[in-house]
Design a protein around this motif. Structure first.
Motif, PDB file in Angstrom:
ATOM      1  N   ALA A   4      36.558  99.503  56.802  1.00  0.00           N
ATOM      2  CA  ALA A   4      35.715  98.332  57.004  1.00  0.00           C
ATOM      3  C   ALA A   4      35.073  97.952  55.680  1.00  0.00           C
ATOM      4  CB  ALA A   4      34.629  98.625  58.037  1.00  0.00           C
ATOM      5  N   ILE A   5      34.917  96.659  55.493  1.00  0.00           N
ATOM      6  CA  ILE A   5      34.189  96.139  54.344  1.00  0.00           C
ATOM      7  C   ILE A   5      33.099  95.223  54.893  1.00  0.00           C
ATOM      8  CG2 ILE A   5      34.287  94.759  52.236  1.00  0.00           C
ATOM      9  CD1 ILE A   5      37.231  95.651  51.972  1.00  0.00           C
ATOM     10  N   LEU A   6      31.867  95.515  54.507  1.00  0.00           N
ATOM     11  CA  LEU A   6      30.734  94.721  54.950  1.00  0.00           C
ATOM     12  C   LEU A   6      30.149  93.980  53.759  1.00  0.00           C
ATOM     13  CD1 LEU A   6      28.834  97.417  57.059  1.00  0.00           C
ATOM     14  CD2 LEU A   6      30.701  95.948  57.790  1.00  0.00           C
ATOM     15  N   GLN A   7      29.997  92.682  53.890  1.00  0.00           N
ATOM     16  CA  GLN A   7      29.289  91.901  52.875  1.00  0.00           C
ATOM     17  C   GLN A   7      27.833  91.874  53.296  1.00  0.00           C
ATOM     18  OE1 GLN A   7      30.524  90.382  49.922  1.00  0.00           O
ATOM     19  NE2 GLN A   7      28.328  90.351  49.582  1.00  0.00           N
ATOM     20  N   LEU A   8      26.970  92.425  52.463  1.00  0.00           N
ATOM     21  CA  LEU A   8      25.563  92.583  52.793  1.00  0.00           C
ATOM     22  C   LEU A   8      24.725  91.493  52.152  1.00  0.00           C
ATOM     23  CD1 LEU A   8      25.542  96.365  51.907  1.00  0.00           C
ATOM     24  CD2 LEU A   8      25.705  95.410  54.213  1.00  0.00           C
ATOM     25  N   GLU A   9      23.492  91.351  52.670  1.00  0.00           N
ATOM     26  CA  GLU A   9      22.540  90.490  51.983  1.00  0.00           C
ATOM     27  C   GLU A   9      22.325  91.063  50.581  1.00  0.00           C
ATOM     28  OE1 GLU A   9      18.193  91.163  52.937  1.00  0.00           O
ATOM     29  OE2 GLU A   9      19.105  92.226  54.632  1.00  0.00           O
ATOM     30  N   SER A  42      26.814  93.890  46.480  1.00  0.00           N
ATOM     31  CA  SER A  42      26.202  93.842  47.822  1.00  0.00           C
ATOM     32  C   SER A  42      27.259  94.015  48.909  1.00  0.00           C
ATOM     33  CB  SER A  42      25.416  92.542  48.030  1.00  0.00           C
ATOM     34  OG  SER A  42      24.326  92.481  47.142  1.00  0.00           O
ATOM     35  N   LYS A  43      28.098  95.041  48.727  1.00  0.00           N
ATOM     36  CA  LYS A  43      29.145  95.347  49.705  1.00  0.00           C
ATOM     37  C   LYS A  43      29.088  96.815  50.087  1.00  0.00           C
ATOM     38  CE  LYS A  43      32.718  92.029  48.548  1.00  0.00           C
ATOM     39  NZ  LYS A  43      34.085  91.823  48.130  1.00  0.00           N
ATOM     40  N   ALA A  44      29.561  97.096  51.283  1.00  0.00           N
ATOM     41  CA  ALA A  44      29.727  98.479  51.722  1.00  0.00           C
ATOM     42  C   ALA A  44      31.167  98.645  52.167  1.00  0.00           C
ATOM     43  CB  ALA A  44      28.787  98.799  52.873  1.00  0.00           C
ATOM     44  N   LYS A  45      31.758  99.775  51.783  1.00  0.00           N
ATOM     45  CA  LYS A  45      33.119 100.113  52.188  1.00  0.00           C
ATOM     46  C   LYS A  45      33.060 101.447  52.909  1.00  0.00           C
ATOM     47  CE  LYS A  45      35.213  97.715  48.299  1.00  0.00           C
ATOM     48  NZ  LYS A  45      36.155  97.798  47.179  1.00  0.00           N
ATOM     49  N   VAL A  46      33.788 101.551  54.012  1.00  0.00           N
ATOM     50  CA  VAL A  46      33.734 102.770  54.807  1.00  0.00           C
ATOM     51  C   VAL A  46      35.024 102.935  55.607  1.00  0.00           C
ATOM     52  CG1 VAL A  46      32.526 101.547  56.664  1.00  0.00           C
ATOM     53  CG2 VAL A  46      32.403 104.022  56.566  1.00  0.00           C
ATOM     54  N   ASN A  47      35.475 104.162  55.743  1.00  0.00           N
ATOM     55  CA  ASN A  47      36.595 104.492  56.623  1.00  0.00           C
ATOM     56  C   ASN A  47      36.020 105.099  57.898  1.00  0.00           C
ATOM     57  OD1 ASN A  47      38.227 103.763  54.468  1.00  0.00           O
ATOM     58  ND2 ASN A  47      38.636 105.856  53.850  1.00  0.00           N
TER      59      ASN A  47
END
Length: 87
Positions: A4-9, A42-47
């Motif tokens: 997953a890739i989340l674009q954060l504030e 400002s991104k998070a990457k996670v498996n």
């Protein structure tokens, strides 16, 4: 496994990054070693193991500590196409 890739504030400080990392790692099914929050982007990457959790649970964990997720997408690891944008 999915990625997953989340674009954060916009993250205001490195402490924000650490809080988000901790929140994501607390979700059952997340590969804790894979969690990476990129401060400047400002991104998070996670498996994560899709049989144990889903991207919505990861987003909720970030939101629960007061941060907005602007966009979220997921794909199966090794898949170079068919990225599913959640929002």
């Amino acid at each position: 496994m999915k990625k997953a890739i989340l674009q954060l504030e916009t993250l205001a400080c490195p402490t924000c990054m650490q809080k988000i990392e901790g929140a994501i790692k607390s979700v059952t099914g997340v590969d804790k070693e894979s969690v990476k929050v990129l401060f400047n982007a400002s991104k998070a990457k996670v498996n994560f193991d899709a049989s144990m959790t889903n991207i919505n649970e990861i987003v909720k964990a970030v939101q629960a500590i007061g941060y907005d997720v602007l966009k979220a997408s997921e794909k199966y690891i090794g898949e170079s196409y068919n990225v599913k944008t959640i929002f």
